[in-house]
Design a protein around this motif. Structure first.
Motif, PDB file in Angstrom:
ATOM      1  N   ALA A 140       0.819  -1.221   0.000  1.00 35.94           N
ATOM      2  CA  ALA A 140       0.000   0.000   0.000  1.00 35.94           C
ATOM      3  C   ALA A 140       0.851   1.268   0.000  1.00 35.94           C
ATOM      4  CB  ALA A 140      -0.943  -0.002   1.191  1.00 35.94           C
TER       5      ALA A 140
ATOM      6  N   PRO B 288      -7.713   2.763 -10.688  1.00 38.81           N
ATOM      7  CA  PRO B 288      -7.805   3.489  -9.420  1.00 38.81           C
ATOM      8  C   PRO B 288      -8.908   4.539  -9.437  1.00 38.81           C
ATOM      9  CG  PRO B 288      -5.984   4.318 -10.716  1.00 38.81           C
ATOM     10  CD  PRO B 288      -6.549   3.139 -11.461  1.00 38.81           C
TER      11      PRO B 288
ATOM     12  N   GLN C 226      -8.736   7.063  -7.212  1.00 40.24           N
ATOM     13  CA  GLN C 226      -7.952   8.272  -6.982  1.00 40.24           C
ATOM     14  C   GLN C 226      -6.493   7.865  -6.747  1.00 40.24           C
ATOM     15  OE1 GLN C 226      -9.367  10.605  -3.730  1.00 40.24           O
ATOM     16  NE2 GLN C 226      -8.078  12.338  -4.235  1.00 40.24           N
TER      17      GLN C 226
ATOM     18  N   SER D  24      -2.521   7.956  -6.105  1.00 38.24           N
ATOM     19  CA  SER D  24      -1.713   8.848  -5.272  1.00 38.24           C
ATOM     20  C   SER D  24      -0.644   9.534  -6.126  1.00 38.24           C
ATOM     21  CB  SER D  24      -1.068   8.053  -4.145  1.00 38.24           C
ATOM     22  OG  SER D  24      -0.154   7.119  -4.668  1.00 38.24           O
TER      23      SER D  24
ATOM     24  N   THR E 168      -1.647   2.710  -6.670  1.00 33.74           N
ATOM     25  CA  THR E 168      -3.096   2.683  -6.894  1.00 33.74           C
ATOM     26  C   THR E 168      -3.849   1.868  -5.853  1.00 33.74           C
ATOM     27  OG1 THR E 168      -2.935   0.780  -8.380  1.00 33.74           O
ATOM     28  CG2 THR E 168      -2.782   2.972  -9.393  1.00 33.74           C
TER      29      THR E 168
ATOM     30  N   ASP F 220      -5.934   1.297  -2.606  1.00 35.41           N
ATOM     31  CA  ASP F 220      -6.786   1.960  -1.620  1.00 35.41           C
ATOM     32  C   ASP F 220      -6.993   0.940  -0.498  1.00 35.41           C
ATOM     33  OD1 ASP F 220      -8.842   3.003  -0.063  1.00 35.41           O
ATOM     34  OD2 ASP F 220      -9.969   3.762  -1.777  1.00 35.41           O
TER      35      ASP F 220
ATOM     36  N   SER G 282      -8.609   0.722   2.312  1.00 28.15           N
ATOM     37  CA  SER G 282      -9.948   0.378   2.806  1.00 28.15           C
ATOM     38  C   SER G 282     -10.696  -0.499   1.805  1.00 28.15           C
ATOM     39  CB  SER G 282     -10.755   1.639   3.132  1.00 28.15           C
ATOM     40  OG  SER G 282     -10.917   2.442   1.982  1.00 28.15           O
ATOM     41  N   GLN G 283     -10.555  -0.218   0.506  1.00 27.78           N
ATOM     42  CA  GLN G 283     -11.185  -1.080  -0.503  1.00 27.78           C
ATOM     43  C   GLN G 283     -10.553  -2.464  -0.523  1.00 27.78           C
ATOM     44  OE1 GLN G 283     -11.343   0.626  -4.390  1.00 27.78           O
ATOM     45  NE2 GLN G 283     -12.626   2.351  -3.750  1.00 27.78           N
TER      46      GLN G 283
END
Length: 134
Positions: free
Chosen positions: A37, A86, A88, A90, A95, A97, A99-100
């Motif tokens: 991540a 993605p 959004q 970074s 790419t 996320d 939490s996802q």
């Protein structure tokens, strides 16, 4: 070692043997996403479970081999790994996320457990039929 599709276990476990293999591979891909991540330029990947499982169950999934010495005749979800678009990205090109990824990992773990429970129920039913309930 992964068993070849069409083995004797398919008659016992049915689609659940393939589902377990596909979900195992998906859990591995999602875990790699979570582990990376914070890695710059890491691209999140996933496995389209339905597409891969449909290909496995229809006998249509074949693995591409990068060397002639690699095993053939076994199917895993590796052929269905795709990069995720993605929502959004970074600034560093990552790419993932988190939490996802955590939500997808929980979903895949639930599917894995369900397939494991179905396969276990099938074995228990066969054992009951063999032993006559003794």
């Amino acid at each position: 070692m992964t068993q070849p599709i069409g083995s004797a276990s398919d008659a016992i476990y049915g689609i659940h043997a393939d589902a377990l293999r596909v979900n195992r591979d998906r859990l591995s891909v999602l875990a790699a996403n979570l582990a990376n991540a914070d890695t710059p330029n890491y691209k999140a990947r996933d496995i389209d479970f339905r597409q891969v499982l449909a290909g496995v169950s229809n006998g249509g999934l074949t693995m591409a081999r990068s060397a002639g010495s690699h095993l053939s005749g076994t199917a895993t979800a590796a052929a269905g790994v795709v990069y995720r678009q993605p929502l959004q990205p970074s600034a560093d090109g990552n790419t993932v996320d988190a939490s996802q990824e955590q939500a997808r990992f929980a979903e895949a773990a639930t599917r894995y457990r369900a397939s494991l429970d179905f396969a276990n129920g099938r074995i228990q039913s066969l054992m009951l039929a063999i032993t006559g309930g003794r």
